[in-house]
Design a protein around this motif. Structure first.
Motif, PDB file in Angstrom:
ATOM      1  N   ILE A  99       1.132  -1.108   0.197  1.00 29.81           N
ATOM      2  CA  ILE A  99      -0.169   0.158  -0.044  1.00 29.81           C
ATOM      3  C   ILE A  99       0.928   0.914  -0.044  1.00 29.81           C
ATOM      4  O   ILE A  99       1.895   1.474   0.791  1.00 29.81           O
ATOM      5  CB  ILE A  99      -1.136   0.412   1.073  1.00 29.81           C
ATOM      6  CG1 ILE A  99      -2.127  -1.522   0.960  1.00 29.81           C
ATOM      7  CG2 ILE A  99      -1.478   1.276   1.388  1.00 29.81           C
ATOM      8  CD1 ILE A  99      -2.769  -1.254   2.680  1.00 29.81           C
ATOM      9  N   GLU A 100       0.393   1.759  -1.405  1.00 31.13           N
ATOM     10  CA  GLU A 100       1.459   3.185  -1.448  1.00 31.13           C
ATOM     11  C   GLU A 100       0.743   4.912  -0.458  1.00 31.13           C
ATOM     12  O   GLU A 100       1.348   5.364  -0.510  1.00 31.13           O
ATOM     13  CB  GLU A 100       2.120   3.827  -2.540  1.00 31.13           C
ATOM     14  CG  GLU A 100       3.036   2.533  -2.829  1.00 31.13           C
ATOM     15  CD  GLU A 100       3.756   2.658  -4.192  1.00 31.13           C
ATOM     16  OE1 GLU A 100       3.081   3.530  -5.501  1.00 31.13           O
ATOM     17  OE2 GLU A 100       4.502   1.735  -4.679  1.00 31.13           O
ATOM     18  N   ARG A 101      -0.713   4.751  -1.262  1.00 29.64           N
ATOM     19  CA  ARG A 101      -1.571   5.970  -0.486  1.00 29.64           C
ATOM     20  C   ARG A 101      -3.047   5.816  -0.263  1.00 29.64           C
ATOM     21  O   ARG A 101      -3.265   4.354  -2.070  1.00 29.64           O
ATOM     22  CB  ARG A 101      -1.114   6.804  -1.802  1.00 29.64           C
ATOM     23  CG  ARG A 101      -2.476   8.106  -0.951  1.00 29.64           C
ATOM     24  CD  ARG A 101      -2.126   8.715  -2.872  1.00 29.64           C
ATOM     25  NE  ARG A 101      -3.087   9.936  -2.857  1.00 29.64           N
ATOM     26  CZ  ARG A 101      -3.245  10.879  -3.722  1.00 29.64           C
ATOM     27  NH1 ARG A 101      -2.285  10.442  -5.312  1.00 29.64           N
ATOM     28  NH2 ARG A 101      -4.053  11.800  -4.056  1.00 29.64           N
ATOM     29  N   PHE A 102      -3.677   5.489  -0.167  1.00 28.44           N
ATOM     30  CA  PHE A 102      -5.265   5.608  -0.171  1.00 28.44           C
ATOM     31  C   PHE A 102      -5.607   7.196  -0.973  1.00 28.44           C
ATOM     32  O   PHE A 102      -5.414   7.859   0.021  1.00 28.44           O
ATOM     33  CB  PHE A 102      -5.356   5.754   1.913  1.00 28.44           C
ATOM     34  CG  PHE A 102      -5.695   4.316   1.910  1.00 28.44           C
ATOM     35  CD1 PHE A 102      -6.500   2.926   2.011  1.00 28.44           C
ATOM     36  CD2 PHE A 102      -4.089   4.215   2.827  1.00 28.44           C
ATOM     37  CE1 PHE A 102      -6.696   2.006   2.329  1.00 28.44           C
ATOM     38  CE2 PHE A 102      -4.215   2.259   3.543  1.00 28.44           C
ATOM     39  CZ  PHE A 102      -5.191   1.457   3.488  1.00 28.44           C
ATOM     40  N   PHE A 103      -7.094   6.743  -1.200  1.00 31.32           N
ATOM     41  CA  PHE A 103      -7.488   7.060  -1.815  1.00 31.32           C
ATOM     42  C   PHE A 103      -9.507   7.190  -0.781  1.00 31.32           C
ATOM     43  O   PHE A 103      -9.755   6.430  -0.837  1.00 31.32           O
ATOM     44  CB  PHE A 103      -7.936   7.218  -2.888  1.00 31.32           C
ATOM     45  CG  PHE A 103      -6.816   7.234  -3.865  1.00 31.32           C
ATOM     46  CD1 PHE A 103      -6.017   8.142  -4.842  1.00 31.32           C
ATOM     47  CD2 PHE A 103      -6.413   6.124  -3.855  1.00 31.32           C
ATOM     48  CE1 PHE A 103      -4.770   8.009  -5.198  1.00 31.32           C
ATOM     49  CE2 PHE A 103      -4.526   6.318  -4.624  1.00 31.32           C
ATOM     50  CZ  PHE A 103      -4.245   7.122  -5.322  1.00 31.32           C
ATOM     51  N   GLU A 104      -9.703   8.693  -0.887  1.00 28.47           N
ATOM     52  CA  GLU A 104     -10.567   8.904   0.316  1.00 28.47           C
ATOM     53  C   GLU A 104     -11.853  10.331  -0.563  1.00 28.47           C
ATOM     54  O   GLU A 104     -10.749  10.666  -0.944  1.00 28.47           O
ATOM     55  CB  GLU A 104     -10.304   9.416   1.770  1.00 28.47           C
ATOM     56  CG  GLU A 104     -11.210   9.349   2.563  1.00 28.47           C
ATOM     57  CD  GLU A 104     -10.858   9.617   4.094  1.00 28.47           C
ATOM     58  OE1 GLU A 104     -11.504   9.378   5.078  1.00 28.47           O
ATOM     59  OE2 GLU A 104      -9.934   9.761   4.290  1.00 28.47           O
TER      60      GLU A 104
END
Length: 357
Positions: A98-103
């Motif tokens: 996991i590199e980045r969460f998108f919210e």
């Protein structure tokens, strides 16, 4: 000895009367000055007969009519925020690190409130019916290798080349309140209120993804329809400053019964032509709501003091607790466990125009 006892009795009687006179003086309410209407928007002289123990002088807008009618409109520049709306995370290697969460983050949206009410000179109570409308939608897109967190995968999560998400909400609320403003000091006004709240909060959250391996479309459709009814209470304060200006704070709290109808639907990752989930659930809660607002207000009488106009601008925060049942029931279906129900927040600038006529 008799003379001493007689003198002591005379002293006790005179002391008693002296104390009574002193007490009478202490509880005697004298007229005191309150800002006049020509200088401040709500001030008038409080007479001696008006200020009795346990009672404060009314501080409503007084235009000298038996029935004072008013109307107001409020512009809301709100930013909506809801917990639990992460819809993807990016990956750039086979181990799916996991590199980045998108919210789902929305920018500020326009909304409004309108109110109509009246007050009476008989008891100085103020009766208000207010309608609030907050409708908005926000769409976001991830055009890179990512994993859609709303899709169920039987074994290993599968990479998507692009993911689209859309959040929509429709909030329509009616507040009926009863309030009585009064002076709690020469320059300080207090308005306790109570009433009833009712309305609806409907939401939807949809995602569409294109699978990297075969370009199949995987989607999820989640929707909540709810209605609410309950009680509210609160208080508004005003600190009179100068030239018709005042600093205000407004706090309202509600506790209401809310019935949710939650629909979750998504196709199967193993067979995109069939459905993995197509459920409808009914959930009921007792939920709270809290609104806090603060800012500056200006008001003035006109037309020979037969009308009054006021304008305010401030900051407002509004939170509806336990609203995101879409993600809770989705996680229950996919992972056999539930997360905390996310709260729905709004905050931003408010501007209000009010006319008494």
């Amino acid at each position: 000895m008799r003379l001493f006892i007689f003198a002591l009795s005379i002293f006790a009687i005179t002391s008693t009367f002296a104390k009574e006179e002193e007490i009478d003086y202490l509880i005697t309410y004298h007229p005191y000055y309150v800002p006049q209407a020509k200088k401040y928007s709500q001030g008038h002289l409080i007479e001696n007969s008006q200020v009795m123990p346990g009672y404060n002088s009314p501080a409503k807008i007084d235009i000298g009519k038996e029935l004072d009618v008013f109307a107001s409109g409020t512009y809301l520049f709100y930013q909506p925020i809801e917990k639990g709306l992460s819809y993807a995370y990016s990956v750039n290697n086979p181990q799916f690190t996991i590199e980045r969460f998108f919210e789902m983050h929305s920018n500020y949206k326009s909304a409004f409130k309108v109110a109509l009410g009246f007050s009476t000179n008989y008891d100085d109570w103020v009766y208000t019916l207010e309608y609030s409308r907050i409708h908005f939608s926000k769409a976001k897109k991830v055009e890179q290798r990512a994993i859609n967190t709303w899709i169920h995968f039987v074994t290993t999560p599968e990479v998507m080349t692009n993911t689209r998400a859309k959040w929509s909400s429709k909030i329509d609320i009616l507040d009926l309140t009863f309030a009585r403003p009064f002076y709690s000091g020469t320059y300080f006004l207090l308005t306790p209120l109570f009433g009833v709240k009712g309305g609806r909060i409907d939401q939807s959250f949809n995602t569409d993804s294109t699978r990297e391996s075969d370009e199949a479309i995987l989607y999820s459709r989640d929707k909540i329809d709810s209605y609410l009814i309950g009680l509210l209470g609160g208080a508004k304060t005003k600190l009179l400053i100068f030239w018709g200006f005042n600093f205000y704070t407004d706090v309202k709290a509600s506790l209401f019964y809310q019935r949710f109808k939650v629909k979750n639907r998504q196709n199967s990752a193993s067979d995109p032509t069939s459905l993995f989930d197509n459920s409808i659930n009914i959930v009921r809660y007792i939920n709270p709501n809290l609104l806090i607002s603060s800012g500056f207000e200006w008001g003035s009488y006109f037309s020979n003091k037969s009308k009054h106009i006021s304008f305010l601008v401030g900051y407002e925060a509004n939170v509806f607790f336990n609203q995101n049942l879409m993600v809770e029931l989705k996680d229950l279906q996919i992972n056999n466990r539930t997360n905390d129900i996310g709260d729905l927040f709004f905050h931003g600038i408010v501007a209000n125009l009010k006319i008494n006529f």
